[in-house]
Design an enzyme around this catalytic site. Structure first.
Site, PDB file in Angstrom:
ATOM      1  CG  ASP A 178     -17.129  49.256 -15.087  1.00 18.93           C
ATOM      2  OD1 ASP A 178     -16.408  48.955 -16.045  1.00 18.93           O
ATOM      3  OD2 ASP A 178     -16.846  50.162 -14.279  1.00 18.93           O
ATOM      4  CD  GLU A 262     -13.684  46.580 -20.211  1.00 19.37           C
ATOM      5  OE1 GLU A 262     -12.785  47.085 -20.904  1.00 19.37           O
ATOM      6  OE2 GLU A 262     -14.234  47.182 -19.266  1.00 19.37           O
ATOM      7  CG  ASP A 344     -17.148  53.137 -11.562  1.00 19.74           C
ATOM      8  OD1 ASP A 344     -16.249  53.183 -12.428  1.00 19.74           O
ATOM      9  OD2 ASP A 344     -16.936  53.321 -10.352  1.00 19.74           O
TER      10      ASP A 344
END
Length: 393
Positions: A178, A262, A344
């Site tokens: 992330d 992502e 996170d």
């Protein structure tokens, strides 16, 4: 796969003048054909056609005799660059082609009749070979080369090769990443990578040079000297950023069989006026690109999770979605199960779940080289992340 090696060139004074002329000829052809294409469309509605504009090269050479000094294949490559720019525009991948500027990064492509011997390269129409710093051996079949000139005045040789994939020894490790601004990225192992903030660390010195530049007479020797110093500083920032991203992506890909990230819409995120400078400095898109290239080169697997997946808002334990979570909330407690989350780290665990679910739906885990697929099933992810979360907290 196609791979590019980059080496610093050290041309002599006469060679610098030759390279500047070659690059200038290619830039001139690119800009001239773009000008003709724009006028033809505006006046006659005539659309871009690569083969039609390629046939204009002999006419341009007659009209502008200095183009005969250039390597003919390099001029043809300039038309290909313009064709690629138009195709990207029509596909919606880029804006309308823009004219090339002399003070920006410029290149000349040489598809044939070059020769690399030791630490020197011989190119067409130049009698003496150019010295290069060959810091590593070239592996694979060489397809073409290009020479790039940076605004700082430095020249680089780019060697395009067809290189075979070099699979690393298989491992059963999977990691989710992330990215962020406070920390550059957080791994599903609990590790947080510090954000180097290369631009912000150099910003004070950069502003000082730019203020000095604004007080000089445009075009004077002092103006040009300061302009070159600013270009060198920007180049240093870029090199520091690339070095950090290359080393980090290589370590992550080397340690893990599957990498989950992502698929961020960085272009949309840059619309945020308050954070755009910090997001650009972090270079998330380049980091994901490096991961993509290295996973392909070393026989690993990269999974991109849908950017609309609410990885930060979901509780990885019970699946509760916290709709009231703000960007400033770095830690939060799940109202449903009472679990305290680091924002996170919680996002990486959710990305891990979603990535493995995607992987399981498309192909078996053993097919991507995982030695123990039973440990990586979606049902057992909770057991894995519990161990990681306890050590993290």
């Amino acid at each position: 796969m196609l791979y590019v090696y980059r080496f610093r060139l050290y041309p002599k004074k006469g060679q610098v003048e030759f390279l500047n002329r070659q690059i200038g000829h290619c830039r001139f052809v690119y800009n001239k054909l773009l000008e003709i294409a724009k006028e033809s469309y505006e006046k006659e509605g005539k659309k871009w056609n690569y083969y039609e504009y390629k046939r204009l090269l002999p006419k341009l050479k007659e009209e502008f005799p200095f183009l005969k000094e250039a390597n003919s294949q390099s001029l043809q490559e300039a038309v290909k660059w313009l064709d690629r720019a138009f195709k990207n525009f029509f596909k919606g991948l880029a804006k309308f082609p823009r004219f090339k500027r002399k003070k920006r990064v410029n290149s000349v492509s040489i598809p044939q009749h070059f020769r690399i011997e030791g630490d020197k390269i011989k190119i067409p129409k130049l009698k003496t070979p150019i010295k290069l710093k060959k810091h590593r051996e070239i592996e694979g079949k060489i397809k073409s080369i290009s020479i790039t000139k940076l605004p700082s005045g430095k020249f680089y040789l780019n060697v395009l090769v067809d290189r075979e994939i070099e699979p690393l020894p298989e491992t059963d490790k999977v990691v989710a990443i992330d990215v962020g601004l406070k920390s550059f990225c957080t791994l599903s192992t609990g590790e947080k990578i510090e954000n180097p903030r290369h631009l912000l660390k150099t910003e004070k010195r950069l502003k000082k040079l730019q203020r000095k530049l604004s007080r000089k007479i445009k075009g004077s020797n002092k103006y040009l000297k300061l302009q070159k110093n600013i270009a060198k500083l920007h180049e240093k920032i870029t090199n520091q950023r690339n070095d950090f991203l290359h080393k980090l992506s290589k370590r992550i890909v080397g340690d893990n069989q599957v990498v989950i990230v992502e698929d961020l819409n960085v272009k949309g995120l840059l619309q945020n006026g308050n954070l755009s400078k910090h997001i650009a400095d972090a270079s998330w898109r380049k980091f994901i690109t490096y991961l993509e290239c290295k996973t392909k080169l070393y026989g690993r697997k990269l999974i991109k999770v849908n950017p609309f997946y609410p990885s930060s808002k979901l509780c990885w334990v019970c699946g509760y979605k916290n709709e009231n979570l703000k960007l400033s909330d770095r830690r939060w407690v799940c109202p449903n199960c009472g679990t305290e989350h680091d924002r996170d780290y919680n996002a990486t665990l959710n990305l891990l779940k979603e990535g493995l679910r995607t992987l399981k739906g498309s192909l078996t885990l053993r097919a991507v080289g995982l030695g123990r697929p039973e440990l990586m099933s979606v049902e057992s992810v909770s057991a894995l992340v519990e161990a990681g979360s306890s050590s993290f907290q």
